[in-house]
Design a protein around this motif. Structure first.
Motif, PDB file in Angstrom:
ATOM      1  N   LEU A  89       0.806  -1.230   0.000  1.00 39.72           N
ATOM      2  CA  LEU A  89       0.000   0.000   0.000  1.00 39.72           C
ATOM      3  C   LEU A  89       0.836   1.277   0.000  1.00 39.72           C
ATOM      4  CD1 LEU A  89      -2.914  -0.835   2.469  1.00 39.72           C
ATOM      5  CD2 LEU A  89      -3.157  -0.102   0.088  1.00 39.72           C
ATOM      6  N   ILE A 142       0.493   3.533  -3.084  1.00 40.15           N
ATOM      7  CA  ILE A 142      -0.881   4.015  -3.253  1.00 40.15           C
ATOM      8  C   ILE A 142      -1.194   5.094  -2.220  1.00 40.15           C
ATOM      9  CG2 ILE A 142      -3.313   3.332  -3.193  1.00 40.15           C
ATOM     10  CD1 ILE A 142      -2.406   0.550  -4.110  1.00 40.15           C
ATOM     11  N   PHE A 184       0.520   8.256  -3.131  1.00 40.31           N
ATOM     12  CA  PHE A 184      -0.120   8.962  -4.245  1.00 40.31           C
ATOM     13  C   PHE A 184      -1.278   9.822  -3.749  1.00 40.31           C
ATOM     14  CE2 PHE A 184      -3.249   9.278  -7.663  1.00 40.31           C
ATOM     15  CZ  PHE A 184      -2.469   9.826  -8.674  1.00 40.31           C
ATOM     16  N   CYS A 191       3.085  11.401  -9.713  1.00 41.11           N
ATOM     17  CA  CYS A 191       3.135  10.133 -10.446  1.00 41.11           C
ATOM     18  C   CYS A 191       4.559   9.619 -10.566  1.00 41.11           C
ATOM     19  CB  CYS A 191       2.530  10.309 -11.840  1.00 41.11           C
ATOM     20  SG  CYS A 191       0.761  10.604 -11.854  1.00 41.11           S
ATOM     21  N   THR A 194       5.651   8.230  -7.275  1.00 42.89           N
ATOM     22  CA  THR A 194       4.907   6.986  -7.025  1.00 42.89           C
ATOM     23  C   THR A 194       5.522   5.824  -7.800  1.00 42.89           C
ATOM     24  OG1 THR A 194       2.846   8.210  -6.660  1.00 42.89           O
ATOM     25  CG2 THR A 194       2.650   5.872  -7.177  1.00 42.89           C
ATOM     26  N   THR A 226       7.131   2.496  -6.149  1.00 43.50           N
ATOM     27  CA  THR A 226       6.659   1.170  -6.546  1.00 43.50           C
ATOM     28  C   THR A 226       7.820   0.302  -7.009  1.00 43.50           C
ATOM     29  OG1 THR A 226       4.612   2.232  -7.302  1.00 43.50           O
ATOM     30  CG2 THR A 226       4.949  -0.058  -7.940  1.00 43.50           C
ATOM     31  N   ALA A 283       2.895  -2.390 -10.751  1.00 42.48           N
ATOM     32  CA  ALA A 283       2.157  -2.997  -9.638  1.00 42.48           C
ATOM     33  C   ALA A 283       1.611  -4.367 -10.016  1.00 42.48           C
ATOM     34  CB  ALA A 283       1.014  -2.080  -9.201  1.00 42.48           C
ATOM     35  N   SER A 319      -0.321  -5.770  -6.719  1.00 43.79           N
ATOM     36  CA  SER A 319      -1.779  -5.669  -6.748  1.00 43.79           C
ATOM     37  C   SER A 319      -2.443  -6.968  -6.310  1.00 43.79           C
ATOM     38  CB  SER A 319      -2.255  -5.282  -8.156  1.00 43.79           C
ATOM     39  OG  SER A 319      -1.755  -6.170  -9.125  1.00 43.79           O
ATOM     40  N   LEU A 353     -10.459  -1.070  -6.541  1.00 49.82           N
ATOM     41  CA  LEU A 353      -9.005  -0.988  -6.408  1.00 49.82           C
ATOM     42  C   LEU A 353      -8.327  -1.377  -7.722  1.00 49.82           C
ATOM     43  CD1 LEU A 353      -6.463  -0.677  -4.611  1.00 49.82           C
ATOM     44  CD2 LEU A 353      -6.712  -3.107  -4.032  1.00 49.82           C
ATOM     45  N   PHE A 357      -8.408   1.480 -10.032  1.00 54.28           N
ATOM     46  CA  PHE A 357      -7.449   2.483  -9.572  1.00 54.28           C
ATOM     47  C   PHE A 357      -6.046   2.104 -10.033  1.00 54.28           C
ATOM     48  CE2 PHE A 357      -4.243   3.960  -6.590  1.00 54.28           C
ATOM     49  CZ  PHE A 357      -4.510   5.312  -6.541  1.00 54.28           C
ATOM     50  N   LEU A 358      -5.713   0.805  -9.974  1.00 57.66           N
ATOM     51  CA  LEU A 358      -4.375   0.343 -10.329  1.00 57.66           C
ATOM     52  C   LEU A 358      -4.154   0.260 -11.831  1.00 57.66           C
ATOM     53  CD1 LEU A 358      -3.946  -2.475  -7.656  1.00 57.66           C
ATOM     54  CD2 LEU A 358      -2.688  -0.325  -7.761  1.00 57.66           C
ATOM     55  N   SER A 398      -9.524   6.953 -10.582  1.00 57.68           N
ATOM     56  CA  SER A 398      -8.348   6.374 -11.227  1.00 57.68           C
ATOM     57  C   SER A 398      -7.393   7.479 -11.668  1.00 57.68           C
ATOM     58  CB  SER A 398      -8.782   5.550 -12.443  1.00 57.68           C
ATOM     59  OG  SER A 398      -7.702   5.336 -13.318  1.00 57.68           O
TER      60      SER A 398
END
Length: 544
Positions: free
Chosen positions: A22, A25, A28, A43, A46, A50, A419, A425, A449, A452-453, A497
């Motif tokens: 998490l 996320i 972000f 971004c 993020t 990741t 992800a 994810s 979710l 969103f991913l 998203s």
């Protein structure tokens, strides 16, 4: 090439592994909502976070992590950025040639009340574009249209993102539902039937939500007849088309019926008070007889041509020209993405056994929806009487204005692909699946979710559909029902998203204020996905 196996519990405790997953996320959301960083900066950081989580905790080889991020970034440029470029060019062409003023006048002639205009443009026309095209085009076009009508950019973007939830489950000719059925080996119609109860509630509620966001309870009191007509016509025709025809046409039929019935209703009923945003109040009101029918037809021609092109590009016979031995298959160039295709193995319980994770990059130069929109734009140059040199300048100007938004979209997709290929994810999905009988409530949140991913309801179903069905088998709940829940939850998730936010910001020149737009949609996205979770739970245990 050595195949790397995904490990969904790298810390030996699913809760701890999920907490690590998490981190990007949560960052972000904090970056946009609290730190108020610009979208492209948030971004970028993020993606770096990741990548660190993927390589340090999930032990993903660095070359695979870089390849998955590059694959996502390029996917953000093609086809998504191409679609947005074409849509914004078409809109700017209409504005620069002066024809958008006529379009604005024709909409005002139906109703100068901007609450009604939101229902027509964001809800009705947006649903048509979602049903026919999807992939960001509806939000880009309708957001720009509302701004042209005098709706403030923040409201225009937020309202169009929220309205897009109603047609999202059956977008792009029903592709999310069709893919969801394919993933679990079920008939798409079985998934579609299970979508109906929750999407019907969603489609009925959303027109009231849109008007409430524009003008509060006063707006609902003053326009409830028009809202109710919109909600009833869209919901009944959408659900009826699913039950009688299938998942391909519900959005198109429902939107066309709404766009015909609502203007007819407004001929016999008008709100006592006409609402306009303060900025729009300063503009001159355009009367109904200002323009001739020929002028109005010419002004609307780009969007009529757009509708025809997008509809043509969406029908199966046209699509078959570009696949297999089709005569235009040579226009599609596909290749395995270097260092990534089949280099990652998805593992149980996400899949039944070790399964290579494909990575095929497709350059569909002609069959892309973006090309359909661009062809509509090129035709419109001549229909509107614009000079070719002027159209070229508009295109170059549009491309320059969208450079940073395109970078943001690329980084959003880099995050999403990283992800997914790292297994991050899937870790979060397994945490949800560990909830036993409460999973029916959490099932749409998993789809939420997933979008969103990934930025796509179709991708969310491809990613989590199998896990949804497997968990359903363990708790005695229908697999198609849970895939349907994943689909509707995903439709609600599109409004938060990062990809959708970036698309809306690109369309209205809202670069750097992505956090404001996310703040506008987040509360409603959470409330609506909770509502869907309640409906799915009732479907599973009360009305099964």
């Amino acid at each position: 090439m050595h195949a790397w196996q995904q490990n969904y519990d790298p810390l030996g405790d699913l809760f701890l592994s999920s907490a690590v997953a998490l981190i990007p996320i949560v960052f972000f959301f904090l970056a946009l909502l609290v730190m108020k960083l610009k979208g492209h900066i948030a971004c970028t950081i993020t993606v770096l976070l990741t990548a660190l989580v993927a390589t340090l905790f999930y032990k993903m080889p660095l070359s695979y992590a870089l390849a998955s991020a590059a694959y996502g970034f390029l996917y953000g440029l093609w086809p998504i950025a191409w679609i947005i470029l074409a849509a914004v060019f078409l809109y700017k062409l209409s504005v620069k040639t002066g024809h958008f003023e006529i379009i604005r006048g024709s909409i005002v002639s139906v109703s100068d009340d901007q609450r009604i205009q939101v229902l027509l443009v964001a809800y009705g026309f947006g649903a048509f574009l979602e049903g026919a095209a999807g992939f960001g085009a509806p939000v880009a076009i309708t957001t720009a249209l509302l701004v042209g009508l005098g709706v403030p950019p923040l409201y225009a973007g937020g309202l169009c993102l929220i309205a897009n939830a109603a047609p999202g489950a059956f977008g792009a000719m029903g592709i999310p539902v069709i893919v969801g059925g394919q993933v679990i080996g079920a008939e798409p119609i079985a998934v579609a039937y299970n979508v109906v109860p929750s999407i019907a509630v969603l489609s009925f509620v959303l027109p009231y939500v849109l008007v409430a966001l524009v003008d509060g309870w006063r707006g609902i009191r003053e326009t409830w007849p028009a809202i109710s007509v919109t909600a009833i016509v869209f919901t009944v025709t959408q659900s009826g088309t699913v039950l009688l025809v299938g998942p391909e046409l519900p959005d198109i039929v429902a939107s066309l019926c709404t766009l015909m019935v609502l203007p007819m209703f407004l001929k016999v009923w008008r709100p006592a008070h006409s609402f306009r945003f303060p900025a729009a109040e300063k503009e001159a009101v355009i009367v109904e007889d200002t323009y001739t029918r020929g002028e109005m037809l010419r002004a609307w021609a780009p969007f009529i041509v757009l509708t025809v092109c997008v509809a043509l590009w969406s029908v199966p016979p046209f699509k078959k020209l570009f696949i297999g031995n089709g005569p235009l298959a040579w226009t599609v160039y596909s290749f395995p993405f270097p260092l990534l295709h089949d280099a990652v193995l998805k593992m149980p319980p996400v899949t039944a056994g070790p399964t290579p994770y494909h990575a095929i990059f497709k350059l569909d130069f002609v069959s892309s929806v973006g090309t359909a929109i661009m062809i509509a734009g090129i035709i419109s140059v001549f229909v509107l009487g614009a000079k070719v040199q002027e159209a070229g300048r508009i295109f170059v100007q549009t491309l320059k204005e969208l450079r940073i938004p395109f970078y943001s979209i690329g980084m959003v997709l880099a995050f999403a692909f990283l992800a997914n290929y790292s297994g991050l994810s899937a870790t979060l999905a397994l945490l949800f699946a560990d909830a036993s009988s409460a999973f029916t409530f959490l099932s749409p949140i998993l789809g939420w979710l997933g979008v969103f991913l990934t930025g796509s309801d179709t991708s969310s179903n491809a990613l989590f559909g199998g896990l949804q069905a497997a968990t359903g088998h363990q708790i005695g709940v229908s697999g198609p029902l849970l895939v349907a829940a994943n689909t509707v939850g995903g439709a609600v998730g599109k409004m938060i998203s990062p990809q959708s936010i970036a698309v809306a910001c690109a369309a209205i020149g809202f670069v750097g204020r992505e956090g404001d737009l996310l703040r506008f949609t987040l509360k409603w996205s959470v409330l609506l996905v909770v509502m869907v979770g309640i409906v799915v739970t009732l479907q599973a245990y009360v009305f099964s």
